[in-house]
Design a protein around this motif. Structure first.
Motif, PDB file in Angstrom:
ATOM      1  N   TYR A  83     -35.670  49.996  -0.953  1.00  0.00           N
ATOM      2  CA  TYR A  83     -37.027  50.452  -1.272  1.00  0.00           C
ATOM      3  C   TYR A  83     -37.008  51.883  -1.793  1.00  0.00           C
ATOM      4  O   TYR A  83     -37.582  52.186  -2.846  1.00  0.00           O
ATOM      5  CB  TYR A  83     -37.927  50.359  -0.039  1.00  0.00           C
ATOM      6  CG  TYR A  83     -38.134  48.970   0.480  1.00  0.00           C
ATOM      7  CD1 TYR A  83     -39.058  48.114  -0.123  1.00  0.00           C
ATOM      8  CD2 TYR A  83     -37.424  48.502   1.582  1.00  0.00           C
ATOM      9  CE1 TYR A  83     -39.260  46.826   0.362  1.00  0.00           C
ATOM     10  CE2 TYR A  83     -37.623  47.223   2.069  1.00  0.00           C
ATOM     11  CZ  TYR A  83     -38.541  46.389   1.468  1.00  0.00           C
ATOM     12  OH  TYR A  83     -38.730  45.113   1.940  1.00  0.00           O
ATOM     13  N   SER A  84     -36.372  52.776  -1.049  1.00  0.00           N
ATOM     14  CA  SER A  84     -36.423  54.195  -1.424  1.00  0.00           C
ATOM     15  C   SER A  84     -35.623  54.482  -2.689  1.00  0.00           C
ATOM     16  O   SER A  84     -36.112  55.168  -3.600  1.00  0.00           O
ATOM     17  CB  SER A  84     -35.929  55.068  -0.268  1.00  0.00           C
ATOM     18  OG  SER A  84     -34.620  54.718   0.128  1.00  0.00           O
ATOM     19  N   VAL A  85     -34.413  53.953  -2.795  1.00  0.00           N
ATOM     20  CA  VAL A  85     -33.606  54.186  -3.988  1.00  0.00           C
ATOM     21  C   VAL A  85     -34.244  53.522  -5.203  1.00  0.00           C
ATOM     22  O   VAL A  85     -34.351  54.116  -6.285  1.00  0.00           O
ATOM     23  CB  VAL A  85     -32.165  53.679  -3.781  1.00  0.00           C
ATOM     24  CG1 VAL A  85     -31.388  53.730  -5.083  1.00  0.00           C
ATOM     25  CG2 VAL A  85     -31.461  54.496  -2.701  1.00  0.00           C
ATOM     26  N   GLY A  86     -34.698  52.284  -5.023  1.00  0.00           N
ATOM     27  CA  GLY A  86     -35.298  51.563  -6.132  1.00  0.00           C
ATOM     28  C   GLY A  86     -36.566  52.227  -6.640  1.00  0.00           C
ATOM     29  O   GLY A  86     -36.738  52.421  -7.853  1.00  0.00           O
ATOM     30  N   VAL A  87     -37.454  52.587  -5.735  1.00  0.00           N
ATOM     31  CA  VAL A  87     -38.715  53.192  -6.161  1.00  0.00           C
ATOM     32  C   VAL A  87     -38.493  54.604  -6.683  1.00  0.00           C
ATOM     33  O   VAL A  87     -39.201  55.050  -7.598  1.00  0.00           O
ATOM     34  CB  VAL A  87     -39.747  53.140  -5.020  1.00  0.00           C
ATOM     35  CG1 VAL A  87     -40.960  54.008  -5.341  1.00  0.00           C
ATOM     36  CG2 VAL A  87     -40.191  51.690  -4.796  1.00  0.00           C
ATOM     37  N   ALA A  88     -37.515  55.324  -6.154  1.00  0.00           N
ATOM     38  CA  ALA A  88     -37.194  56.637  -6.727  1.00  0.00           C
ATOM     39  C   ALA A  88     -36.775  56.484  -8.191  1.00  0.00           C
ATOM     40  O   ALA A  88     -37.175  57.287  -9.050  1.00  0.00           O
ATOM     41  CB  ALA A  88     -36.087  57.310  -5.924  1.00  0.00           C
ATOM     42  N   ASN A  89     -35.997  55.464  -8.492  1.00  0.00           N
ATOM     43  CA  ASN A  89     -35.611  55.212  -9.883  1.00  0.00           C
ATOM     44  C   ASN A  89     -36.810  54.785 -10.728  1.00  0.00           C
ATOM     45  O   ASN A  89     -36.940  55.193 -11.893  1.00  0.00           O
ATOM     46  CB  ASN A  89     -34.517  54.148  -9.949  1.00  0.00           C
ATOM     47  CG  ASN A  89     -33.146  54.710  -9.653  1.00  0.00           C
ATOM     48  OD1 ASN A  89     -32.921  55.921  -9.743  1.00  0.00           O
ATOM     49  ND2 ASN A  89     -32.213  53.840  -9.296  1.00  0.00           N
ATOM     50  N   ILE A  90     -37.677  53.967 -10.157  1.00  0.00           N
ATOM     51  CA  ILE A  90     -38.875  53.551 -10.887  1.00  0.00           C
ATOM     52  C   ILE A  90     -39.742  54.760 -11.220  1.00  0.00           C
ATOM     53  O   ILE A  90     -40.222  54.914 -12.346  1.00  0.00           O
ATOM     54  CB  ILE A  90     -39.671  52.507 -10.074  1.00  0.00           C
ATOM     55  CG1 ILE A  90     -38.900  51.187 -10.005  1.00  0.00           C
ATOM     56  CG2 ILE A  90     -41.053  52.286 -10.685  1.00  0.00           C
ATOM     57  CD1 ILE A  90     -39.499  50.167  -9.054  1.00  0.00           C
ATOM     58  N   VAL A  91     -39.950  55.639 -10.242  1.00  0.00           N
ATOM     59  CA  VAL A  91     -40.755  56.848 -10.461  1.00  0.00           C
ATOM     60  C   VAL A  91     -40.128  57.720 -11.546  1.00  0.00           C
ATOM     61  O   VAL A  91     -40.812  58.199 -12.465  1.00  0.00           O
ATOM     62  CB  VAL A  91     -40.926  57.633  -9.154  1.00  0.00           C
ATOM     63  CG1 VAL A  91     -41.467  59.043  -9.422  1.00  0.00           C
ATOM     64  CG2 VAL A  91     -41.851  56.887  -8.202  1.00  0.00           C
ATOM     65  N   SER A  92     -38.815  57.935 -11.452  1.00  0.00           N
ATOM     66  CA  SER A  92     -38.123  58.744 -12.452  1.00  0.00           C
ATOM     67  C   SER A  92     -38.241  58.117 -13.835  1.00  0.00           C
ATOM     68  O   SER A  92     -38.499  58.815 -14.829  1.00  0.00           O
ATOM     69  CB  SER A  92     -36.650  58.902 -12.060  1.00  0.00           C
ATOM     70  OG  SER A  92     -35.945  59.653 -13.021  1.00  0.00           O
ATOM     71  N   ALA A  93     -38.066  56.818 -13.902  1.00  0.00           N
ATOM     72  CA  ALA A  93     -38.161  56.117 -15.184  1.00  0.00           C
ATOM     73  C   ALA A  93     -39.561  56.211 -15.771  1.00  0.00           C
ATOM     74  O   ALA A  93     -39.734  56.392 -16.984  1.00  0.00           O
ATOM     75  CB  ALA A  93     -37.760  54.657 -15.010  1.00  0.00           C
ATOM     76  N   MET A  94     -40.569  56.091 -14.932  1.00  0.00           N
ATOM     77  CA  MET A  94     -41.945  56.168 -15.408  1.00  0.00           C
ATOM     78  C   MET A  94     -42.252  57.558 -15.962  1.00  0.00           C
ATOM     79  O   MET A  94     -42.927  57.692 -16.985  1.00  0.00           O
ATOM     80  CB  MET A  94     -42.911  55.814 -14.277  1.00  0.00           C
ATOM     81  CG  MET A  94     -42.874  54.338 -13.886  1.00  0.00           C
ATOM     82  SD  MET A  94     -43.936  53.946 -12.460  1.00  0.00           S
ATOM     83  CE  MET A  94     -45.571  54.224 -13.174  1.00  0.00           C
ATOM     84  N   ARG A  95     -41.749  58.588 -15.301  1.00  0.00           N
ATOM     85  CA  ARG A  95     -41.958  59.938 -15.824  1.00  0.00           C
ATOM     86  C   ARG A  95     -41.303  60.099 -17.192  1.00  0.00           C
ATOM     87  O   ARG A  95     -41.902  60.653 -18.120  1.00  0.00           O
ATOM     88  CB  ARG A  95     -41.377  60.957 -14.839  1.00  0.00           C
ATOM     89  CG  ARG A  95     -42.165  61.120 -13.541  1.00  0.00           C
ATOM     90  CD  ARG A  95     -41.392  61.992 -12.589  1.00  0.00           C
ATOM     91  NE  ARG A  95     -42.103  62.246 -11.343  1.00  0.00           N
ATOM     92  CZ  ARG A  95     -41.522  62.624 -10.211  1.00  0.00           C
ATOM     93  NH1 ARG A  95     -40.193  62.772 -10.168  1.00  0.00           N
ATOM     94  NH2 ARG A  95     -42.244  62.835  -9.131  1.00  0.00           N
ATOM     95  N   THR A  96     -40.078  59.588 -17.314  1.00  0.00           N
ATOM     96  CA  THR A  96     -39.373  59.680 -18.587  1.00  0.00           C
ATOM     97  C   THR A  96     -40.104  58.924 -19.685  1.00  0.00           C
ATOM     98  O   THR A  96     -40.211  59.386 -20.827  1.00  0.00           O
ATOM     99  CB  THR A  96     -37.944  59.125 -18.437  1.00  0.00           C
ATOM    100  OG1 THR A  96     -37.231  59.906 -17.471  1.00  0.00           O
ATOM    101  CG2 THR A  96     -37.204  59.142 -19.761  1.00  0.00           C
ATOM    102  N   ALA A  97     -40.628  57.752 -19.335  1.00  0.00           N
ATOM    103  CA  ALA A  97     -41.271  56.882 -20.321  1.00  0.00           C
ATOM    104  C   ALA A  97     -42.744  57.233 -20.545  1.00  0.00           C
ATOM    105  O   ALA A  97     -43.383  56.654 -21.432  1.00  0.00           O
ATOM    106  CB  ALA A  97     -41.153  55.427 -19.886  1.00  0.00           C
ATOM    107  N   GLY A  98     -43.288  58.134 -19.727  1.00  0.00           N
ATOM    108  CA  GLY A  98     -44.688  58.502 -19.885  1.00  0.00           C
ATOM    109  C   GLY A  98     -45.651  57.434 -19.399  1.00  0.00           C
ATOM    110  O   GLY A  98     -46.774  57.325 -19.893  1.00  0.00           O
ATOM    111  N   VAL A  99     -45.223  56.657 -18.400  1.00  0.00           N
ATOM    112  CA  VAL A  99     -46.079  55.621 -17.808  1.00  0.00           C
ATOM    113  C   VAL A  99     -46.622  56.161 -16.491  1.00  0.00           C
ATOM    114  O   VAL A  99     -45.865  56.713 -15.685  1.00  0.00           O
ATOM    115  CB  VAL A  99     -45.291  54.312 -17.563  1.00  0.00           C
ATOM    116  CG1 VAL A  99     -46.191  53.240 -16.985  1.00  0.00           C
ATOM    117  CG2 VAL A  99     -44.643  53.838 -18.856  1.00  0.00           C
TER     118      VAL A  99
END
Length: 230
Positions: A83-99
């Motif tokens: 949960y924590s590793v996966g969602v940390a990556n999702i959050v980082s990816a969303m910031r990069t992608a502007g989502v």
């Protein structure tokens, strides 16, 4: 809308994917095992990606309007960090992608709700054991995930269902910033609510969702669901 769904091949994720497609949305279904995913639709794009792979996660969320996470882990006493590793990556990816729009599934089991009503006696007996023994590492990681989401700076909602079970249709469920009612949430209700949050978010909120009709007993739930993921 274009929606990325993580955990799309889980029990809730498959229902959510189908409902989103039927509502006319385009869906990026993210799963480690796309070969096991049997939904087909012209508006569906499969993304074979491990949530631990930041590059793959970023590619999956690019160009989307909202991201929904139904990541789930079976009960275990071993260390859990999905949960924590996966969602940390999702959050980082969303910031990069502007989502900006994110909703994640957590659990009412990680918090105390003194105002909870219609609580089955069996839940009062069983939940402390599950929370402190069989699900201790799982719920600890859910708490870490919630902290990551709350600190993300995104337009986020944390959704806490209770004991998950299956119903064929959506009910008149109770949801929002309130104490849960009873002990159960149907996956169909959860999927319906997640889709509503993608469309009309409750921003910066931790919410619950409760199914109050056609629910199983606690013992039926434990037999059927103890080793299933969300």
């Amino acid at each position: 809308m274009r929606i990325a769904i993580f955990g799309a091949n889980g029990a809730t994720g498959r229902i959510l994917t189908r409902r989103a497609l039927d509502a006319g949305h385009s869906v990026i279904a993210v799963t480690r095992h796309p070969e096991q995913f049997h939904i087909t639709d012209p508006k569906l794009t499969m993304a074979g990606a491990d949530v631990r792979d930041l590059t793959a996660v970023t590619a999956a969320v690019e160009g989307t309007d909202a991201v929904l996470s139904t990541l789930g882990v079976t009960f275990t006493m071993a260390p859990v960090d999905t949960y924590s590793v996966g969602v940390a990556n999702i959050v980082s990816a969303m910031r990069t992608a502007g989502v900006d729009r994110l909703a994640v599934v957590s659990s009412t089991a990680i918090a105390d709700y003194p105002g909870r009503t219609d609580t089955p006696f069996a839940l009062r007996v069983v939940q402390p054991v599950i929370s402190s023994v069989f699900g201790k590492t799982l719920y600890a990681d859910m708490r870490r995930m919630e902290d990551i989401v709350a600190d993300s700076g995104l337009n986020w909602t944390i959704v806490r269902p209770s004991g998950l079970f299956d119903l064929p249709d959506v009910t008149e469920y109770l949801a929002g910033q309130r104490d849960p009612v009873g002990a159960f949430t149907s996956r169909t209700d959860l999927a319906d609510y997640l889709l509503k949050l993608a469309e009309s978010p409750e921003s910066g909120a931790t919410v619950t969702i409760s199914t109050t009709v056609d629910t199983p007993s606690m013992w039926q739930l434990l037999r059927r669901e103890a080793f299933k993921s969300a």
